[in-house]
Scaffold this active site. Structure first.
Site, PDB file in Angstrom:
ATOM      1  N   GLU A   1      -7.598   4.775  11.579  1.00  5.76           N
ATOM      2  CA  GLU A   1      -6.570   4.892  12.615  1.00  5.76           C
ATOM      3  C   GLU A   1      -6.543   6.319  13.156  1.00  5.76           C
ATOM      4  O   GLU A   1      -5.482   6.957  13.195  1.00  5.76           O
ATOM      5  CB  GLU A   1      -5.190   4.481  12.074  1.00  5.76           C
ATOM      6  CG  GLU A   1      -4.845   5.013  10.704  1.00  5.76           C
ATOM      7  CD  GLU A   1      -3.500   4.516  10.186  1.00  5.76           C
ATOM      8  OE1 GLU A   1      -2.561   4.366  10.993  1.00  5.76           O
ATOM      9  OE2 GLU A   1      -3.400   4.275   8.971  1.00  5.76           O
TER      10      GLU A   1
ATOM     11  N   ASP B   1       0.865  -1.178   0.000  1.00  8.37           N
ATOM     12  CA  ASP B   1       0.000   0.000   0.000  1.00  8.37           C
ATOM     13  C   ASP B   1       0.896   1.220   0.000  1.00  8.37           C
ATOM     14  O   ASP B   1       1.945   1.243   0.650  1.00  8.37           O
ATOM     15  CB  ASP B   1      -0.983   0.002   1.177  1.00  8.37           C
ATOM     16  CG  ASP B   1      -0.338  -0.052   2.527  1.00  8.37           C
ATOM     17  OD1 ASP B   1      -0.160   1.020   3.141  1.00  8.37           O
ATOM     18  OD2 ASP B   1      -0.011  -1.156   2.997  1.00  8.37           O
TER      19      ASP B   1
ATOM     20  N   ASP C   1      -9.454   3.628   5.777  1.00  8.94           N
ATOM     21  CA  ASP C   1      -8.276   3.515   6.636  1.00  8.94           C
ATOM     22  C   ASP C   1      -8.647   4.114   7.990  1.00  8.94           C
ATOM     23  O   ASP C   1      -8.763   5.329   8.132  1.00  8.94           O
ATOM     24  CB  ASP C   1      -7.115   4.276   5.998  1.00  8.94           C
ATOM     25  CG  ASP C   1      -5.818   4.170   6.786  1.00  8.94           C
ATOM     26  OD1 ASP C   1      -5.862   3.734   7.953  1.00  8.94           O
ATOM     27  OD2 ASP C   1      -4.771   4.549   6.248  1.00  8.94           O
TER      28      ASP C   1
END
Length: 419
Positions: free
Chosen positions: A128, A35, A126
């Site tokens: 986080e 990624d 994503d």
């Protein structure tokens, strides 16, 4: 990841010009992948072909963040990977900490990626954000629902193994949003594209992980020497199912046997090995017992002694600091809250810094915290790296603390660094 302003993603006509592997899915011989974001720059066709030759079968590319940022390298990398015949996904870095609604961020992602709909591309969230936001699963669910409705494809969600356990993800898992989990049993030592075997973490309420990011320190030809490397549990046909190019839902992946032999019994003194175990470099049981081989009993006994010596107080005579884990905590968040780095200098009951639970006591065993009276601080801006920050302030990269990832190649806009 670093973040720079850039031009919007090219529309459907540009995407259609690329040669896409999934147009005629074939069984993949390997399912290793990477990624990338603007930190790696544009992975153009030449670079992507080198990555393909090195074993890269898929790539997740960062496209957006928050409600107004587009990664300047995304379109170029997506074209390069497509031309090299590498399967692709696109991801959005969530910023609920900025006060954005999930719908606002989802709509921004949709606006920048609509050219990739129906092109065999998997959308990903994503997740986080850190701190209390790790537990706000409702925000993630609403983003996923919004994108699924627009794309006609169920997105995946990426998060660390510790975040999986820090919140109630049942609604997300039961809605069939696949999990891409991150956890580094070998710590931040150098790694490569390989078959890491089965995920060694508890991923409940998911019954399995669709993909595993097993290291952020991979060396991948054509991409870089500090690259996130991943394993996808399936082949090109499975990928096509996740990307909405088949009527059936993705199947449960089979048990995976690592493609490389287990390391031989390690050498070195017991204390050094025990501290490596505490840092998470030997994973969880039963993986740890396998990796330590005939030295497991002696090393584990020393691990128990080191952990027991921390006690339950806030600080000890040796200068160690103990913290009680709160709901939603990660070790990166605790390190940022206390200012005690690196993250790997913390010892946790499980022996793996990616696996902590509320109520547990974790202990820092590194150097003492820098005093605030002499600390200089800097808030990360878009486009900055640790290198540029260090150069601008006349310090070395090794002096800078405060990045919540614990990885010098991974900093976030808005976080406060100090030295």
């Amino acid at each position: 990841m670093n973040h720079n302003k850039g031009n919007p993603i090219a529309k459907l006509t540009a995407a259609c010009c690329a040669t896409i592997m999934l147009a005629t899915p074939a069984i993949a011989t390997a399912d290793s992948g990477v990624d990338v974001s603007n930190w790696q720059g544009c992975v153009n066709t030449s670079r992507a072909q080198s990555a393909k030759a090195a074993g890269t079968s898929f790539a997740f590319v960062k496209v957006t963040e928050g409600a107004g940022y587009t990664d300047k390298s995304a379109d170029c990398s997506m074209t390069g990977f497509a031309n090299a015949g590498i399967r692709r996904g696109v991801y959005h870095f969530a910023r609920p900490d900025l006060g954005n609604s999930p719908e606002k961020e989802a709509d921004w992602f949709i606006s920048q990626t609509k050219g990739y709909v129906n092109q065999g591309v998997i959308p990903v969230l994503d997740w986080e954000p850190g701190g209390k936001w790790n537990t706000q699963t409702w925000w993630a669910k609403r983003w996923l629902d919004r994108v699924a409705s627009a794309w006609g494809v169920k997105p995946m969600i990426y998060m660390s193994a510790s975040v999986v356990q820090s919140g109630d993800w049942r609604a997300v898992a039961s809605a069939d949003y696949g999990l891409w989990v991150a956890g580094y049993p070998r710590g931040y030592t150098g790694d490569r594209l390989r078959n890491p075997g089965n995920v060694p973490y508890n991923v409940s309420p998911w019954s399995f992980a669709a993909a595993w990011q097993y290291s952020s320190s991979g060396n991948v030809a054509g991409v870089g020497q500090a690259v996130d490397v991943n394993w996808f549990y399936g082949d090109a046909v499975t990928w096509a199912k996740y990307a909405g190019q088949a009527d059936t839902k993705p199947v449960t992946p089979p048990t995976v046997t690592p493609s490389e032999p287990k390391p031989s019994t390690p050498t070195g003194d017991t204390d050094t090995l025990a501290r490596a175990v505490i840092r998470g470099e030997y994973g969880n049981m039963p993986q740890r017992k396998t990796l330590l081989g005939s030295r497991f009993d002696e090393v584990q006994a020393r691990v128990n002694q080191l952990l027991a010596s921390s006690g339950s107080t806030s600080s000890g005579s040796s200068g160690s600091t103990s913290v009680t884990v709160r709901a939603g905590d990660t070790m990166s968040a605790i390190a940022q809250r206390t200012g005690l780095y690196p993250v790997t200098a913390w010892s946790v009951p499980s022996g793996n810094i990616n696996r902590i639970y509320p109520g547990q006591t974790v202990t820092y065993r590194g150097a003492s915290k820098t005093t605030t009276s002499t600390t200089r601080r800097h808030t990360v801006r878009a486009g900055e790296t640790l290198g540029t920050i260090a150069a601008a302030n006349g310090v070395s990269v090794s002096q800078i603390r405060g990045y919540r990832s614990g990885n010098p190649n991974l900093i976030y806009v808005g976080e406060t660094l100090y030295w």
